[in-house]
Design an enzyme around this catalytic site. Structure first.
Site, PDB file in Angstrom:
ATOM      1  CB  SER A   1      -0.965  -0.055   1.192  1.00 15.30           C
ATOM      2  OG  SER A   1      -2.003   0.870   1.025  1.00 15.30           O
TER       3      SER A   1
ATOM      4  CG  ASP B   1      -7.197  -3.318  -2.301  1.00 16.36           C
ATOM      5  OD1 ASP B   1      -7.836  -2.435  -1.700  1.00 16.36           O
ATOM      6  OD2 ASP B   1      -5.952  -3.406  -2.256  1.00 16.36           O
TER       7      ASP B   1
ATOM      8  CG  HIS C   1      -5.542  -2.804   1.146  1.00 17.03           C
ATOM      9  ND1 HIS C   1      -5.081  -2.381  -0.085  1.00 17.03           N
ATOM     10  CD2 HIS C   1      -4.910  -2.023   2.053  1.00 17.03           C
ATOM     11  CE1 HIS C   1      -4.215  -1.387   0.078  1.00 17.03           C
ATOM     12  NE2 HIS C   1      -4.081  -1.165   1.377  1.00 17.03           N
TER      13      HIS C   1
END
Lengths: 283, 283
Positions: free
Chosen positions: A150, A228, A261
């Site tokens: 991320s 995600d 995620h």
């Protein structure tokens, strides 16, 4: 030499999972980092992979949840996990939100007051921390790779693209690939670097940087969960892939059906990433 | 059928890591449990392993830190992780200490006021929870094993020894093997069961129970870190091994050099335990 203080040490897969604290010159505060020392590091120097974590994380998230130690032990690789921002600086506003300030250093060197004295995570993870690792542990100096998740995926990509030749390979899970068009990126860059009009945001954006990349071959592995929630609003892997193709930089993108995620996703595929890095670190 | 509410669902190693909440009749409160559903559970019924956690844990610790999903996916086994005590009952004194009350149910059925209405973790994990799992998921009813850590290692051993034939195999990390001579055990048993003089503590102590075990063959695997700070004060695996030998119950004890009481230790050897259980669950 920087004095390191051992915070914890646990035997893990034949090696040791440790956490150290130290006074960082770049960041002007005390920082923790986690380091996994595989059994092979007891007999000689081994390669190193740096892992950069995402928003709100410390050195603990990847260390406790990814299961990386098994694969680092198998391949004989040191894993280093820094924190995600300076800590304890007490800058007004540094704990107002989860996507700016503490836990959200974004791996840039801030130019704007009051952040520019401490928020120098780019220099910390690319220079100060590797010097500490190389001088205190059985690390092969010229043999390192970088990866992240991320915000840390963005970090890994820009660290590699802005330092041609420094890393053998780079990989990322759920990376913020084009931060200058994402809300998270725009908020962070505005605060740390100044407005888009006054600052060169492109200099910290992987999709923009790869367009001008002219260093030695760099093997890029991207990984992205199709489920995600941030995929279409914050991450933009397609933009990065297009830019790589334009500039003929080799890149692999794995899209994973049903994965989100979280660290459950990362744990499911971390073995593939460690294998990818091992190929280049041991070539 | 008990109504289950899905709290979370994450794709993991080709299957799903989920958490559910439900109203427990045995415990008189709302409880969470974690369940890993391997990919094989989409095509038919598969065996189940119950994991019992240690002091202070919830359903999260093992689920996020052990890395068990990889091995459950490989072997096609459901993993169920209950919480370690009733929650939200607001019994006076239930949050005064980390080794009694909340997070410390000790897998007994309490007989003493005010604990006896809610603290019935033995009946919950051996009866109510398996019924819920068997009626809501693709679980092979007669095909289950049990394992745990520390307080949960004690729990796994007594669940198996008090229910001959119910579990195909049992294993434990860092188990409290002889709670009636440990401080943790004595405090818990005094509170939940009454004084040693008034209650039959031996009926909840693995080392005592194994002396009278006369059920079908039960394969017991014990695992213990040699650097565990609780080894000589709380755990007493040697007493259990001696009792097994006396009563000719087969047991394997692995002593691990340098390993402690943490999830780093568990993660390092969980694969061996899942393989052990798979041998008996698939026989």
């Amino acid at each position: 030499m920087t004095a390191l203080k051992e915070v914890s040490s646990n035997r893990s897969f034949g090696g040791y999972q440790k956490v150290f604290s130290h006074d960082s010159k770049e960041l002007g505060c005390q920082m923790n980092f986690a380091i996994y020392l595989p059994p092979q590091a007891e007999d000689g120097e081994v390669p190193v992979i740096y892992w950069l974590s995402g928003l709100t994380c410390t050195e603990q998230n990847f260390t406790t949840k990814s299961g990386v130690q098994r694969y680092a032990s198998e391949h004989g690789i040191i894993i280093v996990v820094p924190d995600t921002s300076p800590r304890g600086c007490k800058i007004p506003g540094d704990d107002d939100s989860s996507d700016f300030g503490i836990g959200a250093g974004f791996y840039v060197d801030a130019t704007q007051e009051p952040w520019n004295k401490n928020y120098r995570m780019f220099s910390y993870v690319t220079k100060e921390l590797p010097e500490i690792i190389n001088s205190n542990f059985a690390a092969l100096e010229e043999c390192q790779s970088i990866m992240g998740h991320s915000m840390g995926g963005h970090g890994a990509l820009i660290c590699a693209l802005k330092n041609p030749g420094k890393y053998r390979s780079v990989s990322a899970f759920s990376a913020i690939c084009n931060p200058i068009i994402s809300k998270w990126g725009q908020k962070a860059f505005s605060g740390y670097l100044g407005s888009a009009e006054s600052a060169n945001w492109a200099d910290w954006d992987a999709t923009e940087l790869v367009k001008g990349y002219s260093g030695p071959p760099l093997e890029i592995l991207l990984d992205q969960g199709k489920a995600d929630h941030n995929l279409t609003t914050e991450l933009f892997p397609d933009n990065f892939i297009s830019a790589c193709k334009e500039s003929q930089v080799p890149v692999i993108l794995h899209m994973r059906d049903g994965y989100d995620h979280s660290y459950y996703y990362i744990a499911s595929f971390i073995e593939e990433h460690i294998k990818h890095h091992a190929t280049y670190l041991k070539a």
